[in-house]
Design a protein around this motif. Structure first.
Motif, mmCIF file in Angstrom:
data_model
loop_
_atom_site.group_PDB
_atom_site.id
_atom_site.type_symbol
_atom_site.label_atom_id
_atom_site.label_comp_id
_atom_site.label_asym_id
_atom_site.label_seq_id
_atom_site.Cartn_x
_atom_site.Cartn_y
_atom_site.Cartn_z
ATOM 1 N N VAL A 210 0.758 -0.923 0.261
ATOM 2 C CA VAL A 210 0.250 -0.064 0.069
ATOM 3 C C VAL A 210 0.681 1.024 -0.110
ATOM 4 O O VAL A 210 1.938 1.236 0.575
ATOM 5 C CB VAL A 210 -1.271 0.084 1.299
ATOM 6 C CG1 VAL A 210 -1.399 1.245 1.374
ATOM 7 C CG2 VAL A 210 -1.690 -1.510 1.465
ATOM 8 N N THR A 211 1.133 2.206 -0.698
ATOM 9 C CA THR A 211 1.535 3.785 -0.918
ATOM 10 C C THR A 211 0.511 4.765 0.512
ATOM 11 O O THR A 211 0.060 4.627 -0.027
ATOM 12 C CB THR A 211 1.189 4.074 -2.633
ATOM 13 O OG1 THR A 211 2.064 3.503 -3.182
ATOM 14 C CG2 THR A 211 2.124 5.322 -2.636
ATOM 15 N N ARG A 212 1.391 4.757 0.829
ATOM 16 C CA ARG A 212 0.960 5.460 2.064
ATOM 17 C C ARG A 212 1.137 7.341 1.560
ATOM 18 O O ARG A 212 1.548 7.665 1.251
ATOM 19 C CB ARG A 212 2.253 5.258 3.223
ATOM 20 C CG ARG A 212 1.630 6.976 4.061
ATOM 21 C CD ARG A 212 3.032 6.327 5.223
ATOM 22 N NE ARG A 212 2.709 7.242 6.225
ATOM 23 C CZ ARG A 212 3.781 8.526 6.079
ATOM 24 N NH1 ARG A 212 4.536 8.572 5.379
ATOM 25 N NH2 ARG A 212 3.533 9.590 7.746
ATOM 26 N N LYS A 213 0.138 8.006 1.816
ATOM 27 C CA LYS A 213 -0.004 8.907 1.552
ATOM 28 C C LYS A 213 -1.247 10.091 2.608
ATOM 29 O O LYS A 213 -1.774 9.405 2.955
ATOM 30 C CB LYS A 213 -1.577 9.143 -0.342
ATOM 31 C CG LYS A 213 -0.597 8.626 -0.941
ATOM 32 C CD LYS A 213 -1.472 8.443 -2.051
ATOM 33 C CE LYS A 213 -1.274 7.046 -3.358
ATOM 34 N NZ LYS A 213 -2.189 6.542 -4.583
ATOM 35 N N VAL A 214 -0.208 11.005 2.867
ATOM 36 C CA VAL A 214 -0.335 12.047 3.539
ATOM 37 C C VAL A 214 -0.530 13.899 3.424
ATOM 38 O O VAL A 214 0.860 13.934 2.344
ATOM 39 C CB VAL A 214 0.296 11.545 4.898
ATOM 40 C CG1 VAL A 214 -0.148 12.113 6.410
ATOM 41 C CG2 VAL A 214 0.745 10.245 5.452
ATOM 42 N N LEU A 215 -1.119 14.371 4.084
ATOM 43 C CA LEU A 215 -1.503 15.467 3.673
ATOM 44 C C LEU A 215 -0.623 16.123 5.303
ATOM 45 O O LEU A 215 -1.352 16.228 6.197
ATOM 46 C CB LEU A 215 -2.433 16.233 3.139
ATOM 47 C CG LEU A 215 -3.040 16.326 1.930
ATOM 48 C CD1 LEU A 215 -4.203 16.565 1.551
ATOM 49 C CD2 LEU A 215 -1.535 15.882 1.138
ATOM 50 N N PHE A 216 0.330 17.178 5.422
ATOM 51 C CA PHE A 216 0.365 17.657 7.040
ATOM 52 C C PHE A 216 -0.033 18.975 6.517
ATOM 53 O O PHE A 216 1.351 20.332 6.251
ATOM 54 C CB PHE A 216 1.976 17.805 6.802
ATOM 55 C CG PHE A 216 2.706 16.448 7.318
ATOM 56 C CD1 PHE A 216 2.263 15.622 8.444
ATOM 57 C CD2 PHE A 216 2.648 14.523 6.297
ATOM 58 C CE1 PHE A 216 2.651 14.311 9.268
ATOM 59 C CE2 PHE A 216 3.211 14.012 7.198
ATOM 60 C CZ PHE A 216 3.097 13.272 8.177
ATOM 61 N N TYR A 217 -0.093 19.800 7.886
ATOM 62 C CA TYR A 217 -0.625 21.265 7.876
ATOM 63 C C TYR A 217 0.053 22.001 8.496
ATOM 64 O O TYR A 217 -0.413 21.237 10.548
ATOM 65 C CB TYR A 217 -1.757 21.637 7.984
ATOM 66 C CG TYR A 217 -2.472 21.658 6.603
ATOM 67 C CD1 TYR A 217 -3.339 22.819 5.404
ATOM 68 C CD2 TYR A 217 -2.902 20.216 5.859
ATOM 69 C CE1 TYR A 217 -3.592 22.461 4.590
ATOM 70 C CE2 TYR A 217 -3.480 20.447 4.163
ATOM 71 C CZ TYR A 217 -3.277 21.330 4.074
ATOM 72 O OH TYR A 217 -4.306 21.036 2.334
ATOM 73 N N GLY A 218 1.386 22.281 9.103
ATOM 74 C CA GLY A 218 1.377 23.173 10.447
ATOM 75 C C GLY A 218 0.722 24.502 10.755
ATOM 76 O O GLY A 218 0.936 25.528 10.328
ATOM 77 N N TYR A 219 0.403 24.468 11.813
ATOM 78 C CA TYR A 219 0.056 25.430 12.531
ATOM 79 C C TYR A 219 0.658 26.603 13.256
ATOM 80 O O TYR A 219 0.953 25.739 14.359
ATOM 81 C CB TYR A 219 -1.262 25.811 12.542
ATOM 82 C CG TYR A 219 -2.899 25.140 11.831
ATOM 83 C CD1 TYR A 219 -2.984 26.260 11.126
ATOM 84 C CD2 TYR A 219 -2.839 24.493 11.525
ATOM 85 C CE1 TYR A 219 -4.100 25.653 10.577
ATOM 86 C CE2 TYR A 219 -3.547 23.130 10.585
ATOM 87 C CZ TYR A 219 -4.099 24.142 9.971
ATOM 88 O OH TYR A 219 -4.970 24.353 8.945
ATOM 89 N N GLY A 220 0.887 27.668 12.999
ATOM 90 C CA GLY A 220 1.509 28.190 14.894
ATOM 91 C C GLY A 220 1.688 29.285 14.811
ATOM 92 O O GLY A 220 0.540 30.300 14.509
#
Length: 280
Positions: A210-220
């Motif tokens: 399975v190909t891993r697919k992720v979106l990361f949003y960094g809030y600061g």
């Protein structure tokens, strides 16, 4: 912003979980049809990198991705998630960092010897130069999972719950095992995983099919510098709502990052009307 999002504000139980573990898992944050559309947008970025020479079994780390497709903008203030972001950090916030990842299965002949994972905290020099103990939170990330990572071995993100309050981490000397408490994050597509930047975490090999697919949003906080160029087409920024423009780094002037006026932080103006307790 639709006041209906207030249904998803951070609960007391969620706050305790995040404060104690440095991690909060929100299943079904994204509907299946949106997951498919986001996956298609991410696949287009991956296809570009493959055409530029990325190997079939190489992982893709892609920073500054939000301005590459209008669909990625929709997650900036996603109703099921963004209220929990301001619930943790407050209203003087923006997107300081974003990256997405595609991790295909490793090659069949890849070495499978066990190795200690690459445990780290986010924010680089912050962790050497801040003087308090434990170091301050400052930021968090929301990881939106687009592929099925519900079983170990699928390139799962590993964490040590509660380790966000530890400034250092003792790694095993054997070079093979991992610190006590190390746990793979096993989640279904559409899950949003919040994590404190101080949480000790690590990537892991993808031994599955399975190909891993992720979106990361960094809030600061708005007084933090961006980690990426945060390239947004000017016409997209101009067409965005006031709150989205705040999230994208808008404001009146630099002083407004530290002593914001209402013009700098429309999120606070909106909260005064719809949820005054969170506007303090």
């Amino acid at each position: 912003m639709d006041p209906g999002c207030l249904e998803y504000c951070l609960t007391d139980a969620e706050r305790r979980t995040f404060d104690e573990n440095g991690l909060l898992v929100v299943p079904d944050a994204l509907p299946p049809e949106l997951v498919l559309r986001l996956e298609a947008a991410l696949d287009r970025l991956h296809a570009e990198r493959r055409a530029a020479g990325l190997g079939p079994h190489e992982g893709m780390f892609y920073p500054d991705f939000v301005g590459r497709d209008p669909l990625f903008l929709e997650l900036l203030d996603w109703p099921q998630v963004f209220p929990k972001v301001w619930g943790i950090l407050g209203w003087n916030i923006y997107l300081y960092h974003g990256h997405c990842g595609v991790n295909p299965p490793l090659a069949p002949d890849a070495e499978r010897a066990a190795k200690t994972l690459g445990w780290h905290q986010d924010s680089g020099r912050v962790n050497q130069e801040m003087e308090s103990h434990p170091r301050p939170r400052l930021s968090l990330k929301v990881a939106y999972f687009l592929s099925d990572c519900s079983e170990p071995g699928r390139g799962n993100f590993h964490v040590i719950p509660g380790s966000h309050l530890q400034d250092t981490l003792q790694r095993p000397d054997d070079g093979v095992s991992n610190p006590p408490g190390a746990t793979p994050v096993c989640v279904k597509p559409g899950t949003a995983v919040f994590f404190d930047r101080r949480l000790w975490h690590a990537a892991s090999p993808n031994w599955s099919d399975v190909t891993r697919k992720v979106l990361f949003y960094g809030y600061g906080y708005r007084w933090l510098r961006t980690k990426d160029d945060m390239t947004i087409p000017p016409e997209w920024f101009a067409a965005a709502s006031p709150i989205r423009r705040q999230i994208l780094g808008g404001g009146v002037n630099c002083n407004g990052h530290f002593s914001p006026t209402d013009a700098d932080v429309p999120l606070r103006v909106w909260l005064r009307e719809h949820r005054p307790a969170d506007a303090e």
